[in-house]
Design an enzyme around this catalytic site. Structure first.
Site, mmCIF file in Angstrom:
data_model
loop_
_atom_site.group_PDB
_atom_site.id
_atom_site.type_symbol
_atom_site.label_atom_id
_atom_site.label_comp_id
_atom_site.label_asym_id
_atom_site.label_seq_id
_atom_site.Cartn_x
_atom_site.Cartn_y
_atom_site.Cartn_z
ATOM 1 C CE1 TYR A 31 4.831 2.272 3.902
ATOM 2 C CE2 TYR A 31 2.296 1.369 4.005
ATOM 3 C CZ TYR A 31 3.608 1.863 4.486
ATOM 4 O OH TYR A 31 4.214 1.657 5.836
ATOM 5 C CD GLU A 72 3.655 -0.202 8.237
ATOM 6 O OE1 GLU A 72 2.553 -0.039 7.158
ATOM 7 O OE2 GLU A 72 4.194 0.528 8.619
HETATM 8 C C1 HEM Z 1 8.163 4.370 3.456
HETATM 9 C C2 HEM Z 1 8.004 4.867 3.890
HETATM 10 C C3 HEM Z 1 7.080 5.596 5.188
HETATM 11 C C4 HEM Z 1 7.815 5.676 5.820
HETATM 12 C C5 HEM Z 1 9.568 5.893 6.001
HETATM 13 C C6 HEM Z 1 7.562 6.916 6.635
HETATM 14 C C7 HEM Z 1 7.754 6.890 8.211
HETATM 15 C C8 HEM Z 1 7.267 7.835 9.554
HETATM 16 C C9 HEM Z 1 7.659 8.337 10.278
HETATM 17 C C10 HEM Z 1 9.228 8.159 10.882
HETATM 18 C C11 HEM Z 1 6.348 8.581 11.060
HETATM 19 C C12 HEM Z 1 7.048 9.778 12.642
HETATM 20 C C13 HEM Z 1 6.592 8.340 13.686
HETATM 21 C C14 HEM Z 1 6.400 8.951 14.959
HETATM 22 O O1 HEM Z 1 5.664 9.626 15.445
HETATM 23 O O2 HEM Z 1 7.434 8.941 15.481
HETATM 24 C C15 HEM Z 1 5.451 8.631 10.190
HETATM 25 C C16 HEM Z 1 4.587 8.982 11.296
HETATM 26 C C17 HEM Z 1 3.106 8.865 9.515
HETATM 27 N N1 HEM Z 1 3.183 8.323 8.354
HETATM 28 FE FE1 HEM Z 1 4.374 7.248 7.559
HETATM 29 N N2 HEM Z 1 5.702 6.703 6.826
HETATM 30 C C18 HEM Z 1 6.181 5.938 5.376
HETATM 31 C C19 HEM Z 1 4.670 5.540 4.903
HETATM 32 C C20 HEM Z 1 3.445 6.093 5.288
HETATM 33 C C21 HEM Z 1 2.196 5.804 4.329
HETATM 34 C C22 HEM Z 1 2.403 5.332 2.992
HETATM 35 C C23 HEM Z 1 1.336 6.233 5.124
HETATM 36 C C24 HEM Z 1 -0.225 6.788 4.458
HETATM 37 C C25 HEM Z 1 -0.783 7.399 3.927
HETATM 38 C C26 HEM Z 1 1.487 7.211 6.418
HETATM 39 C C27 HEM Z 1 1.103 7.637 7.570
HETATM 40 C C28 HEM Z 1 1.574 8.383 8.439
HETATM 41 C C29 HEM Z 1 1.209 9.018 9.326
HETATM 42 C C30 HEM Z 1 -0.488 9.187 9.287
HETATM 43 C C31 HEM Z 1 1.645 9.645 10.474
HETATM 44 C C32 HEM Z 1 1.427 10.371 11.735
HETATM 45 C C33 HEM Z 1 2.026 11.442 10.510
HETATM 46 C C34 HEM Z 1 0.767 12.715 10.938
HETATM 47 O O3 HEM Z 1 -0.313 12.165 11.301
HETATM 48 O O4 HEM Z 1 0.941 13.508 10.756
HETATM 49 N N3 HEM Z 1 2.736 6.678 6.149
HETATM 50 N N4 HEM Z 1 5.965 8.269 8.582
#
Ligand code: HEM
Ligand SMILES: Cc1cc2nc3c(=O)[nH]c(=O)nc-3n(C[C@H](O)[C@H](O)[C@H](O)COP(=O)(O)OP(=O)(O)OC[C@H]3O[C@@H](n4cnc5c(N)ncnc54)[C@H](O)[C@@H]3O)c2cc1C
Length: 382
Positions: A94, A136
């Protein structure tokens, strides 16, 4: 958070939303430069094409509307948190996302990015990140197993021209599967520079032979999908696949009694398991399936068997057209479970609401980000 800082956040959101694409671009560029190891976690095809990369930054901005009551975003956080848990996103990730998101925000605000404004954003990001981390943590504690574990491919069957089903087994782990959930595979294709993670819905609640999921071969030539092509072309019976534990919030609500299942193409996968669960629970169910033609039609035998228990309608779009209003008339009292491409989902939700189905009775699982829907949920529950 102090109220003057909340006011700063609220006042800067509109300008930031307007330039959300710049934030997204700067965010990923700086993050991957500083943390190339994260290239393994994020889908690199999505970085080139598609809407997925926007989802993260836009969700942070949209959630700012609830800054006075961050608890209100928890329902929207849950679906994202399931994906994060499945991808093994951990609390220590994060601060990395926060730091690089702030670089994007600073770039967009330019001269207006005073230390006071940037301080407020840093604090606010910390609060929203904590909401995700808490949700989580609960999911990690209840997951069937930790991280990615090896499963042996024990069966590979061709279900249609472009869909293959895999049955995978690991006798050392136990799972308490719910229809509608997905597993996540981690693969390392030889001719691809990174590892790649993808979600696949479990397509049967029967696990006697192992976990079953089915993969459609996506695109061709330069547009070939990385993982689906690797799965079809390279993964054989006897090989090992790394899987993370079942996840997802697309589950049957057993308090409901009358169901309508709708699926398009490979979107049949979670719905097949859900229909099994509904039939086993003796629920009054109907199933409507749209697919291009007979050659592309998977699970033919299973759907035929469902037809002996519940109403099943199959429509080949090449010859009979797409699903439309008259296909759903008289079913408005049913709870609906839909799965398919983003395009299919949007079309179905529009048709169903026009027919008179209540929005709250429509449950869905797009095979892509739930971004637009989450954005509306966060915004409209204000
Ligand atoms: C407050 C912080 C964060 C928010 C608001 C957020 C929000 C989101 C959202 C809305 C999605 C799309 C979900 C879907 O497919 O329905 C997503 C996907 C994802 N998030 Fe987060 N996220 C956050 C933090 C993180 C962190 C810290 C990581 C790890 C470094 C991360 C890694 C990912 C990955 C790998 C995906 C799949 C997207 C892809 O493979 O291109 N996220 N996140
Ligand atoms: C909850 C969930 C459940 C899912 N369940 C299933 C399931 O049961 N079965 C299933 O088959 N899939 C399922 N999916 C989709 C799956 O996770 C993958 O997204 C899918 O297999 C495509 O991955 P890929 O690596 O092959 O394609 P990627 O490499 O990720 O490419 C994504 C898309 O972009 C296209 N593309 C690639 N390059 C270009 C380019 N240059 N220009 C334009 N387009 C391009 C590809 O053809 C592909 O359609 C699910 C997704 C989710 C979120």
């Amino acid at each position: 958070m102090e109220s003057h800082k909340k006011e700063i956040i609220k006042a800067t959101v509109p300008a930031l939303e307007q330039h959300g694409t710049t934030i997204t671009k700067v965010f990923y560029q700086t993050m991957f430069e500083k943390h190339p190891e994260l290239l393994d976690m994020f889908n690199q095809t999505n970085q080139k094409v598609g809407d997925q990369p926007k989802a993260l930054a836009f969700t942070v901005l949209q959630a700012a509307r609830h800054i006075d009551d961050l608890e209100a975003i928890v329902p929207a956080v849950i679906g994202i948190a399931h994906k994060h848990r499945a991808l093994n996103v951990k609390p220590e990730h994060y601060p990395i996302v926060g730091e690089n998101l702030l670089v994007g925000i600073k770039e967009v605000l330019g001269d207006a990015a005073t230390p006071e404004i940037m301080d407020a954003w840093e604090e606010y990001y910390g609060e929203i990140a904590q909401v995700f981390i808490d949700v989580e943590n609960g999911m990690y504690q209840t997951a069937d197993w930790d991280g990615f574990v090896p499963f042996e491919v024990v069966k590979k069957d061709h279900l249609s021209d472009d869909i293959v089903r895999y049955t995978v087994k690991n006798d050392t782990v136990e799972y308490d599967l719910r229809a509608g959930q997905y597993i996540t595979v981690k693969v390392d294709p030889e001719d691809y520079p990174n590892e790649a993670l993808r979600h696949y819905s479990i397509c049967s609640i029967n696990t006697d032979e192992g976990l079953q999921f089915a993969v459609k071969k996506e695109g061709s030539g330069e547009k070939s999908g990385v993982v689906s092509h690797y799965m079809h072309d390279d993964v054989k019976v006897g090989d090992t696949l790394e899987l993370s534990a079942p996840a997802g919030d697309f589950l049957l609500n057993h308090e409901e009694d009358k169901f309508l299942f709708i699926a398009g193409g490979v979107g049949a996968t979670p719905v097949m398991a859900m229909i099994e669960e509904a039939i086993a629970a003796d629920k009054d169910s109907k199933f409507i399936y749209s697919v291009q033609n007979e050659g592309m039609h998977p699970f033919k035998d299973e759907m035929k068997a469902f037809g002996e228990e519940i109403d099943v309608k199959i429509k080949y779009s090449d010859t009979e057209g797409y699903l439309t209003h008259e296909d759903f008339e008289g079913m408005e009292d049913r709870s609906v479970y839909i799965c398919g491409s983003m395009h299919f989902m949007n079309a179905m939700i529009k048709v169903l609401t026009e027919v008179g189905f209540e929005e709250e009775n429509i449950h869905f699982e797009p095979f892509g980000p739930k971004m637009s829907v989450i954005g509306e949920t966060v915004a409209s529950s204000n």
